[in-house]
Design a protein around this motif. Sequence first.
Motif, PDB file in Angstrom:
ATOM      1  N   THR A   1       0.911  -1.145  -0.269  1.00 53.44           N
ATOM      2  CA  THR A   1      -0.141   0.176  -0.051  1.00 53.44           C
ATOM      3  C   THR A   1       0.987   1.358  -0.092  1.00 53.44           C
ATOM      4  OG1 THR A   1       0.064   0.223   2.418  1.00 53.44           O
ATOM      5  CG2 THR A   1      -1.847  -0.956   1.236  1.00 53.44           C
ATOM      6  N   GLU A   2       0.336   2.620  -0.364  1.00 55.02           N
ATOM      7  CA  GLU A   2       1.205   3.689  -0.274  1.00 55.02           C
ATOM      8  C   GLU A   2       1.721   3.930   1.135  1.00 55.02           C
ATOM      9  OE1 GLU A   2      -0.688   7.079  -2.254  1.00 55.02           O
ATOM     10  OE2 GLU A   2      -1.139   5.760  -4.001  1.00 55.02           O
ATOM     11  N   ASN A   3       1.032   3.592   2.158  1.00 54.99           N
ATOM     12  CA  ASN A   3       1.266   3.770   3.451  1.00 54.99           C
ATOM     13  C   ASN A   3       2.500   2.904   3.832  1.00 54.99           C
ATOM     14  OD1 ASN A   3      -0.385   5.883   4.124  1.00 54.99           O
ATOM     15  ND2 ASN A   3      -2.017   4.763   5.043  1.00 54.99           N
ATOM     16  N   ALA A   4       2.347   1.638   3.333  1.00 55.29           N
ATOM     17  CA  ALA A   4       3.451   0.806   3.638  1.00 55.29           C
ATOM     18  C   ALA A   4       4.649   1.085   3.117  1.00 55.29           C
ATOM     19  CB  ALA A   4       3.039  -0.758   3.201  1.00 55.29           C
ATOM     20  N   MET A   5       4.515   1.599   1.847  1.00 59.12           N
ATOM     21  CA  MET A   5       5.843   2.244   0.901  1.00 59.12           C
ATOM     22  C   MET A   5       6.731   3.260   1.903  1.00 59.12           C
ATOM     23  SD  MET A   5       8.005   2.534  -1.244  1.00 59.12           S
ATOM     24  CE  MET A   5       7.400   1.801  -2.887  1.00 59.12           C
ATOM     25  N   ILE A   6       5.749   4.191   2.404  1.00 59.54           N
ATOM     26  CA  ILE A   6       6.206   5.425   2.919  1.00 59.54           C
ATOM     27  C   ILE A   6       6.766   5.050   4.288  1.00 59.54           C
ATOM     28  CG2 ILE A   6       5.705   7.298   4.167  1.00 59.54           C
ATOM     29  CD1 ILE A   6       3.649   7.974   1.996  1.00 59.54           C
ATOM     30  N   THR A   7       6.383   3.853   5.072  1.00 53.98           N
ATOM     31  CA  THR A   7       6.697   3.544   6.296  1.00 53.98           C
ATOM     32  C   THR A   7       7.937   2.711   6.273  1.00 53.98           C
ATOM     33  OG1 THR A   7       4.398   3.168   7.134  1.00 53.98           O
ATOM     34  CG2 THR A   7       6.012   1.861   8.228  1.00 53.98           C
ATOM     35  N   LYS A   8       7.940   1.971   5.128  1.00 55.39           N
ATOM     36  CA  LYS A   8       9.373   1.127   4.618  1.00 55.39           C
ATOM     37  C   LYS A   8      10.255   2.100   4.502  1.00 55.39           C
ATOM     38  CE  LYS A   8       7.477  -3.500   3.904  1.00 55.39           C
ATOM     39  NZ  LYS A   8       7.993  -4.046   5.261  1.00 55.39           N
ATOM     40  N   LEU A   9      10.138   3.056   3.727  1.00 57.60           N
ATOM     41  CA  LEU A   9      11.164   4.043   3.397  1.00 57.60           C
ATOM     42  C   LEU A   9      11.466   4.669   4.628  1.00 57.60           C
ATOM     43  CD1 LEU A   9       9.586   5.647   0.099  1.00 57.60           C
ATOM     44  CD2 LEU A   9      12.002   4.524   0.159  1.00 57.60           C
ATOM     45  N   GLU A  10      10.629   5.052   5.537  1.00 57.59           N
ATOM     46  CA  GLU A  10      11.427   5.631   6.694  1.00 57.59           C
ATOM     47  C   GLU A  10      11.939   4.852   7.478  1.00 57.59           C
ATOM     48  OE1 GLU A  10       7.367   7.040   8.412  1.00 57.59           O
ATOM     49  OE2 GLU A  10       7.459   8.762   7.400  1.00 57.59           O
ATOM     50  N   ARG A  11      11.802   3.569   7.562  1.00 63.85           N
ATOM     51  CA  ARG A  11      12.456   2.574   8.488  1.00 63.85           C
ATOM     52  C   ARG A  11      13.778   2.306   7.775  1.00 63.85           C
ATOM     53  NH1 ARG A  11       9.624  -2.938   9.237  1.00 63.85           N
ATOM     54  NH2 ARG A  11      11.623  -3.471  10.265  1.00 63.85           N
ATOM     55  N   LEU A  12      13.724   2.308   6.289  1.00 60.89           N
ATOM     56  CA  LEU A  12      15.017   2.193   5.820  1.00 60.89           C
ATOM     57  C   LEU A  12      16.162   3.481   6.080  1.00 60.89           C
ATOM     58  CD1 LEU A  12      16.800   0.555   3.574  1.00 60.89           C
ATOM     59  CD2 LEU A  12      15.726   1.954   1.934  1.00 60.89           C
ATOM     60  N   ILE A  13      15.633   4.581   6.040  1.00 55.69           N
ATOM     61  CA  ILE A  13      16.240   5.559   6.504  1.00 55.69           C
ATOM     62  C   ILE A  13      16.865   5.673   7.842  1.00 55.69           C
ATOM     63  CG2 ILE A  13      16.020   8.095   6.850  1.00 55.69           C
ATOM     64  CD1 ILE A  13      14.065   7.958   4.153  1.00 55.69           C
ATOM     65  N   HIS A  14      15.923   5.145   8.666  1.00 55.17           N
ATOM     66  CA  HIS A  14      16.265   5.159   9.892  1.00 55.17           C
ATOM     67  C   HIS A  14      17.387   3.949  10.298  1.00 55.17           C
ATOM     68  CE1 HIS A  14      15.968   5.008  14.366  1.00 55.17           C
ATOM     69  NE2 HIS A  14      15.684   3.806  14.508  1.00 55.17           N
ATOM     70  N   GLN A  15      17.202   3.011   9.656  1.00 53.42           N
ATOM     71  CA  GLN A  15      18.160   1.570  10.032  1.00 53.42           C
ATOM     72  C   GLN A  15      19.370   2.001   9.321  1.00 53.42           C
ATOM     73  OE1 GLN A  15      16.483  -2.278   9.716  1.00 53.42           O
ATOM     74  NE2 GLN A  15      14.638  -1.420  10.703  1.00 53.42           N
ATOM     75  N   MET A  16      19.464   2.651   7.963  1.00 49.45           N
ATOM     76  CA  MET A  16      20.664   2.810   7.164  1.00 49.45           C
ATOM     77  C   MET A  16      20.755   4.361   6.795  1.00 49.45           C
ATOM     78  SD  MET A  16      20.922  -0.708   4.730  1.00 49.45           S
ATOM     79  CE  MET A  16      22.766  -0.141   4.222  1.00 49.45           C
ATOM     80  N   PRO A  17      21.018   5.131   7.811  1.00 47.73           N
ATOM     81  CA  PRO A  17      20.971   6.668   7.766  1.00 47.73           C
ATOM     82  C   PRO A  17      22.221   7.065   6.681  1.00 47.73           C
ATOM     83  CG  PRO A  17      21.836   5.982   9.814  1.00 47.73           C
ATOM     84  CD  PRO A  17      21.449   4.883   9.350  1.00 47.73           C
ATOM     85  N   GLY A  18      21.758   8.210   6.247  1.00 51.03           N
ATOM     86  CA  GLY A  18      22.711   8.822   5.134  1.00 51.03           C
ATOM     87  C   GLY A  18      22.659   8.436   3.966  1.00 51.03           C
ATOM     88  N   ILE A  19      21.745   7.736   3.235  1.00 55.27           N
ATOM     89  CA  ILE A  19      21.823   7.044   2.209  1.00 55.27           C
ATOM     90  C   ILE A  19      20.709   7.730   1.288  1.00 55.27           C
ATOM     91  CG2 ILE A  19      21.620   4.922   0.551  1.00 55.27           C
ATOM     92  CD1 ILE A  19      22.864   3.552   3.208  1.00 55.27           C
ATOM     93  N   PHE A  20      19.479   7.487   1.915  1.00 56.11           N
ATOM     94  CA  PHE A  20      18.210   8.041   1.340  1.00 56.11           C
ATOM     95  C   PHE A  20      17.509   9.045   2.220  1.00 56.11           C
ATOM     96  CE2 PHE A  20      18.545   3.951  -0.636  1.00 56.11           C
ATOM     97  CZ  PHE A  20      18.375   4.340  -2.020  1.00 56.11           C
ATOM     98  N   GLU A  21      16.686   9.959   1.794  1.00 61.19           N
ATOM     99  CA  GLU A  21      16.118  11.025   2.083  1.00 61.19           C
ATOM    100  C   GLU A  21      14.572  11.209   1.650  1.00 61.19           C
ATOM    101  OE1 GLU A  21      17.742  14.711   4.436  1.00 61.19           O
ATOM    102  OE2 GLU A  21      17.105  15.532   2.582  1.00 61.19           O
TER     103      GLU A  21
END
Length: 268
Positions: free
Chosen positions: A213-233
């Motif tokens: 879902t769109e919400n799931a996509m954004i949530t996973k992107l936010e988790r990705l940014i949190h767990q591997m910082p400095g790569i995506f924003e």
Amino acid sequence: SDEATVVLGVGKNMVNAIRYWLQAAQLIAPAQSGFETTPLGDKIFGKKGFDPYLEDEATIWLVHWLIASNPELATGWYWFFNKFHKPEFTSQEAASALLEFAKQNIQSKFSATTVKQDSAIVLRMYARSKGNTRTPIEEVLDSPLSLLGLITQAPGGRTYYSRALERDALPIGIFGFAIAQVFEAMHISELPIEDLMYAKGGYPAPGAVFRLTENAMITKLERLIHQMPGIFEIRETAGIHQVYLLEKIEPMEFLEFHYQDQLQENVA
């Protein structure tokens, strides 16, 4: 090789099928002396690979992405997960839609029968079997990809479902690998989130391939940014939410993040 039937204990047709699917999953590639394992294939399934015995469900998610993002060798799979968005459908509707897609996008000659067979194989590969006691055993054996729950079949068997869900089981490392591959293939450093949700042009969309879902996509992107910082924003530019690549990174690093984390958990 000539010894493949003996070593693997299967017939020649099955050897050809294994070779085809290894290519479709981007695990082997043609070489001067036949075929060789790709760096990705070696990293996962090599003697010192991350998951040589396919014990981690993350690897099944990864194989799914590699097949569904390969329009040249797995056209039907690429089409279904990137271009076909009906959450509820029959096998006939799927076959007709794939045939229409083939007519519009495939320049070379093709058989309508083969296209319909491809559609049926996509469904069989991802939906669990509904066999009964009279069904031959080889027809009720399910593909590992059926574990992902991306396609389900109604009890009556006529209707199929492929709905966008939260997909909590999709590991962040595999999700990150897919996002990084899209950025690498497109040679870009920014992309609207919408383009990661819905495939445009000839590029796959992780949101569609993983049925998020769109919400799931954004949530996973936010988790990705949190767990591997400095790569995506994620930033909002002119009212459009975009993902920015801050630092160039090899997609393989996301796999290392997942599997090494798993190894540490297992050791602990």
